[in-house]
Design an enzyme around this catalytic site. Structure first.
Site, PDB file in Angstrom:
ATOM      1  N   GLU A 222       1.551  32.985  10.908  1.00 25.15           N
ATOM      2  CA  GLU A 222       0.147  32.610  10.677  1.00 25.15           C
ATOM      3  C   GLU A 222       0.031  31.480   9.658  1.00 25.15           C
ATOM      4  O   GLU A 222      -0.791  30.576   9.812  1.00 25.15           O
ATOM      5  CB  GLU A 222      -0.661  33.830  10.195  1.00 25.15           C
ATOM      6  CG  GLU A 222      -0.764  34.963  11.213  1.00 25.15           C
ATOM      7  CD  GLU A 222      -1.329  34.509  12.553  1.00 25.15           C
ATOM      8  OE1 GLU A 222      -2.058  33.513  12.581  1.00 25.15           O
ATOM      9  OE2 GLU A 222      -1.011  35.144  13.568  1.00 25.15           O
TER      10      GLU A 222
ATOM     11  N   GLU B 259       1.608  27.755  19.547  1.00 29.22           N
ATOM     12  CA  GLU B 259       2.129  29.089  19.216  1.00 29.22           C
ATOM     13  C   GLU B 259       3.644  29.054  19.073  1.00 29.22           C
ATOM     14  O   GLU B 259       4.201  29.627  18.140  1.00 29.22           O
ATOM     15  CB  GLU B 259       1.739  30.104  20.300  1.00 29.22           C
ATOM     16  CG  GLU B 259       0.252  30.421  20.367  1.00 29.22           C
ATOM     17  CD  GLU B 259      -0.269  31.027  19.067  1.00 29.22           C
ATOM     18  OE1 GLU B 259       0.494  31.721  18.369  1.00 29.22           O
ATOM     19  OE2 GLU B 259      -1.438  30.778  18.748  1.00 29.22           O
TER      20      GLU B 259
END
Lengths: 190, 325
Positions: free
Chosen positions: B157, B239
């Site tokens: 993250e 991602e």
């Protein structure tokens, strides 16, 4: 990190800055003159062990190196609950220079093995007559120090920390951003 | 110069670059097509394109407002959707310590930390800049993962924050928003507003106006369809990048892999009500809360398949472990 790196989603691991660590011996003298804090002769290197054999080989080499050195520094190795490894070196309290040399040996071994980005911090511990603890924490990636004075029950003595910042401002590069003075509760050797 | 074990992935970088280039190309094509549709008409009929140029301007303005608003308030919107609360170091000491250390390793400013009471095991990072960024984890994630796995997820993250993914995805989505708005507004315009004013300009105007409107809507639909696929592809590459950077940051690709397997496996057993609540936030999540099989799904999904992510992490693990460096 550059614009292009952000755009293309590449982050290069940050290499540690090792040289500022050598300001510690003079800082220890300053602390001794200006405050009650004395070096305990204990210092530690904290790093995030990478998985795989390459890293564990280097880790073993470092331990052997320190244990077999001419003054046979006793080294404790421990892993904390966050998965970080701590190498704790013990020297005599007046030999801060020898301590820093040993800590630097750990750093450069890791860096030579290509694992410099895994280094988190180094802590050299101090104590005053009343038993108060103080750690000078060196942030490898910033090349800066900050004082960390833990008290009972995970509280920190901010007054002492700010006082130390004022005292050592000329000897060490102190981390200017207070939000990066993160606590290291239960650091081995502190 | 110190040795480095960092190896970039030129393939991934190239795919991402091509995707962004194509998005830019679609934007250019979109503008050119609209220009021709509107001005070809205006030239022939001496101005007045039956309100469709106004429609375009309104769509762009609303689209801009949505994109800027979404960008500016991304942290607040995401936090309130997840019913998350920002927590202090006293409230969540362990979580803060993990993030402190990752930030010190990566030499980045510490974001705010939030916990969402949701049972879905997930995490997201949002906020327009690293100064106001916030990293949020759900209770479900905290309960299921051990410290190492949690660290892997948080490093992923924080890599999103470092890569400025909120800004990149907002800019990338802007085109899609405008195209979708244009189609929708063109549709309503035809239904309610178009008929009344048609006869006003000239007698032939009605037919042409309807044609122009159809052409504008067609441009919008095509642009939307292409940009939708490109944005999803870009999201999947971002991602993979975040996985990669996060794994290199902690030096523990396998911990992240283990977290991925745990979280994805758990997804299948979650009641539907929670799934529906979680849906709007999918784009920023660690793994999407909906999972279906099939290659068409892969093309449309915001996240790469578990297999792809695991394969990449295995590769990084091998690179880290090889003594050759």
């Amino acid at each position: 990190m550059g614009f292009l790196d952000a755009l293309l989603g590449r982050t290069k691991p940050v290499q540690p800055k090792l040289d500022n660590l050598f300001g510690l011996p003079s800082a220890a003298v300053t602390l001794q003159v200006a405050t009650d804090f004395r070096a305990t002769g204990t210092g530690s290197v904290c790093f995030r062990a990478a998985e795989g054999k390459a890293f564990s080989d280097i880790e073993h080499d470092v331990r052997d190196l320190l244990n077999m050195g001419q003054n046979k520094t006793p080294v404790d190795v421990s892993e904390d609950s966050y998965g970080f490894t701590w190498l704790v070196c013990h020297h005599s309290p007046d030999d801060v220079e020898g301590l820093v040399t040993d800590l630097h040996a750990v750093n450069s071994s890791l860096q030579d093995g290509g694992f410099g980005p895994q280094l988190l911090c180094t802590i050299v511990s101090f104590r005053d007559g009343g038993g108060r603890r103080l750690g000078l924490v060196y942030l490898y990636k910033r090349g800066t120090f900050y004082p960390f004075a833990p008290q009972q029950g995970e509280r920190r003595d901010n007054a002492t920390e700010l006082q130390i910042r004022g005292t050592l401002g000329e000897d060490l590069k102190i981390e200017p951003d207070l939000s990066r003075w993160f606590p290291v509760w239960g650091a081995p050797g502190l | 110069m110190a040795r480095t074990r960092y190896a970039s992935d030129p393939g991934l970088t190239a795919r991402m670059g091509v995707t962004m280039f194509l998005l830019g190309a679609v934007l250019t094509g979109f503008v050119i097509a609209l220009y021709f549709v509107l001005f070809a008409y205006a030239d022939r009929h001496g101005g007045g394109s039956g309100g469709s140029d106004g429609l375009v301007i309104i769509s762009v303005l609303i689209g801009l407002a949505i994109a800027v608003g979404g960008y500016w308030f991304s942290d607040k919107i995401a936090l309130s959707t997840a019913r998350a609360q920002v927590v202090t170091p006293q409230q969540a000491p362990q979580l803060h310590q993990i993030i402190d250390r990752i930030c010190a390793l990566a030499d980045m400013p510490k974001p705010r930390v939030a916990i969402s009471p949701m049972g879905v095991p997930n995490a997201f990072a949002t906020g327009r800049s690293s100064k106001v960024a916030v990293v949020c984890v759900t209770q479900g994630l905290l309960q299921r993962l051990d410290a190492k796995e949690l660290e892997g997820v948080l490093a992923h993250e924080l890599s999103h924050v470092a890569h400025k993914d909120v800004a990149v995805m907002t800019i990338a989505s802007f085109l899609g928003i405008i195209a979708a708005l244009l189609v929708r507004m063109g549709f309503y315009h035809d239904l309610f507003g178009g008929g009344g004013r048609r006869g006003g300009h000239n007698n032939n105007g009605g037919g042409y106006t309807a044609l122009i409107m159809l052409a504008v809507m067609a441009v919008g639909i095509v642009t939307y369809a292409i940009s939708f696929l490109l944005i999803r592809a870009l999201s999947r590459y971002r991602e993979l990048s975040a996985d990669r950077s996060g794994a290199l940051l902690t030096g523990q690709p396998s911990a992240l892999a283990s977290a991925l397997v745990k979280v994805t496996g758990d997804m299948a057993r979650i009641p539907t009500r929670d799934l529906r609540q979680a849906e709007p936030l999918n784009a920023f999540y660690f793994t999407p809360a909906l999972s279906t099989k099939g290659s068409v799904h892969n093309l449309f999904s915001t996240h790469p398949s578990l297999d792809k992510r695991l394969a990449q992490l295995e590769k990084i693990s091998r690179q880290l472990g090889s003594s050759a460096g």
